[in-house]
Design an enzyme around this catalytic site. Sequence first.
Site, mmCIF file in Angstrom:
data_model
loop_
_atom_site.group_PDB
_atom_site.id
_atom_site.type_symbol
_atom_site.label_atom_id
_atom_site.label_comp_id
_atom_site.label_asym_id
_atom_site.label_seq_id
_atom_site.Cartn_x
_atom_site.Cartn_y
_atom_site.Cartn_z
ATOM 1 C CD GLU A 130 22.222 -20.890 -4.913
ATOM 2 O OE1 GLU A 130 21.987 -20.494 -3.766
ATOM 3 O OE2 GLU A 130 23.371 -21.097 -5.328
ATOM 4 C CB CYS A 132 26.923 -16.606 -9.081
ATOM 5 S SG CYS A 132 26.623 -18.378 -9.090
HETATM 6 P P1 NAD Z 1 28.399 -26.426 -5.235
HETATM 7 O O1 NAD Z 1 29.570 -26.022 -4.428
HETATM 8 O O2 NAD Z 1 27.018 -26.350 -4.651
HETATM 9 O O3 NAD Z 1 28.601 -27.927 -5.751
HETATM 10 C C1 NAD Z 1 29.764 -28.385 -6.334
HETATM 11 C C2 NAD Z 1 29.832 -29.900 -6.110
HETATM 12 O O4 NAD Z 1 30.938 -30.435 -6.846
HETATM 13 C C3 NAD Z 1 30.062 -30.321 -4.657
HETATM 14 O O5 NAD Z 1 29.025 -31.212 -4.262
HETATM 15 C C4 NAD Z 1 31.432 -31.016 -4.668
HETATM 16 O O6 NAD Z 1 31.519 -32.073 -3.740
HETATM 17 C C5 NAD Z 1 31.492 -31.514 -6.093
HETATM 18 N N1 NAD Z 1 32.830 -31.809 -6.601
HETATM 19 C C6 NAD Z 1 33.980 -31.096 -6.478
HETATM 20 N N2 NAD Z 1 34.979 -31.700 -7.116
HETATM 21 C C7 NAD Z 1 34.470 -32.826 -7.669
HETATM 22 C C8 NAD Z 1 35.028 -33.877 -8.470
HETATM 23 N N3 NAD Z 1 36.281 -33.853 -8.873
HETATM 24 N N4 NAD Z 1 34.208 -34.874 -8.838
HETATM 25 C C9 NAD Z 1 32.913 -34.905 -8.476
HETATM 26 N N5 NAD Z 1 32.341 -33.940 -7.726
HETATM 27 C C10 NAD Z 1 33.109 -32.917 -7.324
HETATM 28 O O7 NAD Z 1 28.465 -25.560 -6.572
HETATM 29 P P2 NAD Z 1 27.252 -24.943 -7.433
HETATM 30 O O8 NAD Z 1 26.640 -23.779 -6.737
HETATM 31 O O9 NAD Z 1 26.381 -26.042 -7.925
HETATM 32 O O10 NAD Z 1 28.084 -24.333 -8.658
HETATM 33 C C11 NAD Z 1 28.730 -25.165 -9.605
HETATM 34 C C12 NAD Z 1 29.188 -24.294 -10.750
HETATM 35 O O11 NAD Z 1 28.049 -23.688 -11.404
HETATM 36 C C13 NAD Z 1 30.081 -23.129 -10.334
HETATM 37 O O12 NAD Z 1 31.038 -22.910 -11.329
HETATM 38 C C14 NAD Z 1 29.123 -21.959 -10.263
HETATM 39 O O13 NAD Z 1 29.772 -20.742 -10.490
HETATM 40 C C15 NAD Z 1 28.171 -22.274 -11.396
HETATM 41 N N6 NAD Z 1 26.845 -21.694 -11.247
HETATM 42 C C16 NAD Z 1 26.225 -21.716 -10.038
HETATM 43 C C17 NAD Z 1 24.944 -21.190 -9.925
HETATM 44 C C18 NAD Z 1 24.227 -21.172 -8.595
HETATM 45 O O14 NAD Z 1 23.226 -20.471 -8.484
HETATM 46 N N7 NAD Z 1 24.709 -21.898 -7.586
HETATM 47 C C19 NAD Z 1 24.281 -20.653 -11.049
HETATM 48 C C20 NAD Z 1 24.937 -20.675 -12.269
HETATM 49 C C21 NAD Z 1 26.221 -21.205 -12.362
#
Ligand code: NAD
Length: 463
Positions: free
Chosen positions: A164, A287
């Site tokens: 991020e 994370c």
């Molecule tokens: P986030 O919480 O910002 O976003 C997740 C989104 O998914 C939300 O907008 C939510 O409304 C939506 N959602 C939930 N259930 C849903 C469904 N059934 N259908 C459609 N939409 C749905 O999460 P994020 O930070 O983007 O992380 C997502 C994944 O990526 C996680 O597993 C995280 O560990 C991984 N990840 C995150 C990062 C980071 O820096 N944020 C980096 C690498 C990996």
Amino acid sequence: MRVTVIGTGYVGTVTGACLAFLGHRVTCVDTDHAKIAKLRAGEPTIYEPGLEDLIALAHNRGGIDFQTDLTLPVRESDVIFIAVGTPPLPTGESNLAYLEAAARGIGNSMDASKFRVVVNKSTVPVGTGNLVQTLIREGIAESASPQQAPIQFGVASNPEFLREGSAIHDSLYPDRIVLGAEESRTLDLMRKLYEPLSTQAFEEPDFAARPATMGLVPVVSTTLTSAEMIKYSANAFLTVKIGFANEIANICERVGADVTEVMQGIGLDSRIGAKFLNAGLGWGGSCFGKDVSSLLHTASEYGYHAHLLQASLAVNNNQRQIIIQRLQEKLGILKGRTIALLGLSFKPNTDDLRDAPSLLIADKLIRMGARVKAFDPVAVDVCRTHHPDLHIHYAEDAMSALDNADALVLITEWPEFASLDLAAAAARMAQPILIDGRNLFDPNKVRAAGFVYEGIGRARRHA
Ligand code: NAD
């Protein structure tokens, strides 16, 4: 290719916009109607430098749209990414409820018109690739419109490594692309999807310049299980590396060495490398803690106690407490004191407050009877909205957070804090005490400006 990305958080929005920028036709789907409404209006729902520009470009390239229902997008897509949240449960294991709902929904929506690949982009425990396969099959079986021909799909793991704050840059110029799958048809489709990225066959956008040293992007093709382990191992290694720097910092303080110089000294060793060796009040974010806890949980499910991973969590928790100890050492009594916090987000260039050290430190200070004033360039609104019970007094700018404060704690190393007018800052405070939780400042300059200065692991005996 036609692509659906399910989940429009940090990962889903950036992934969808990048793939559309690279020429694919992308639909992003989220169950959160408010998020989709904002995205349709061209407004990102998160603070991420360059994202608004990238979405605008994405419209003109492959094309991007935002929906709340996945049925049609899934039916039309060649590749469907699952990028929903996988937050931690109290036991440390990952909550897969969102992912399970998405996988079932995909199964419900599929038809036999083409072969599709469903991709786990979310960070998911080992074995989740298999689980997703089963859930899709169950979704297909319970679908209202039974298909004549067999529905063909593959499942891939394609973990995300973006940070991020530099998510666009990391997505366009990654160190590697990891693809895990059990059959070649799935891997071939994924390699084709990523070809513009792996060959860097795109014109760099104005807001994300290609690094001068950038070459072809290595593609690591492996099994589902190894791909899932690569993601957890990468994050676990980084937490151990930071934890190591913090452990050494605590020893440095006791013997009178300076950890910033020690880490510079070891970081020049090419076997070690200079990155992720900054001592401070510890890592946070959505994370690291979640992923290490999840890996610990997986290890214990398989009868192994992962000592090093456990220790990295313990060292990190301890770093947050050090700030409170420092304040107690300097001020004695904390009750009734005013403590200014500069920075709330878990790191600069993001408004993400998930597992941010600021929250624990502010909460602890408030519980101990102190008044907490805080300023952050972007995270104040998120903090106010998501943590209404945390009684922080929010300041309009960095300087006004310092008015009559008994101590200043630097929590997040936002670049603008590094150029603070230190003499003016000291003059506004009741007591010019600076606890530098990120070793951002030059101790000599800070002391020359009239501050009593404490960093982390910085030769306290000679201060
Ligand atoms: P986030 O919480 O910002 O976003 C997740 C989104 O998914 C939300 O907008 C939510 O409304 C939506 N959602 C939930 N259930 C849903 C469904 N059934 N259908 C459609 N939409 C749905 O999460 P994020 O930070 O983007 O992380 C997502 C994944 O990526 C996680 O597993 C995280 O560990 C991984 N990840 C995150 C990062 C980071 O820096 N944020 C980096 C690498 C990996």
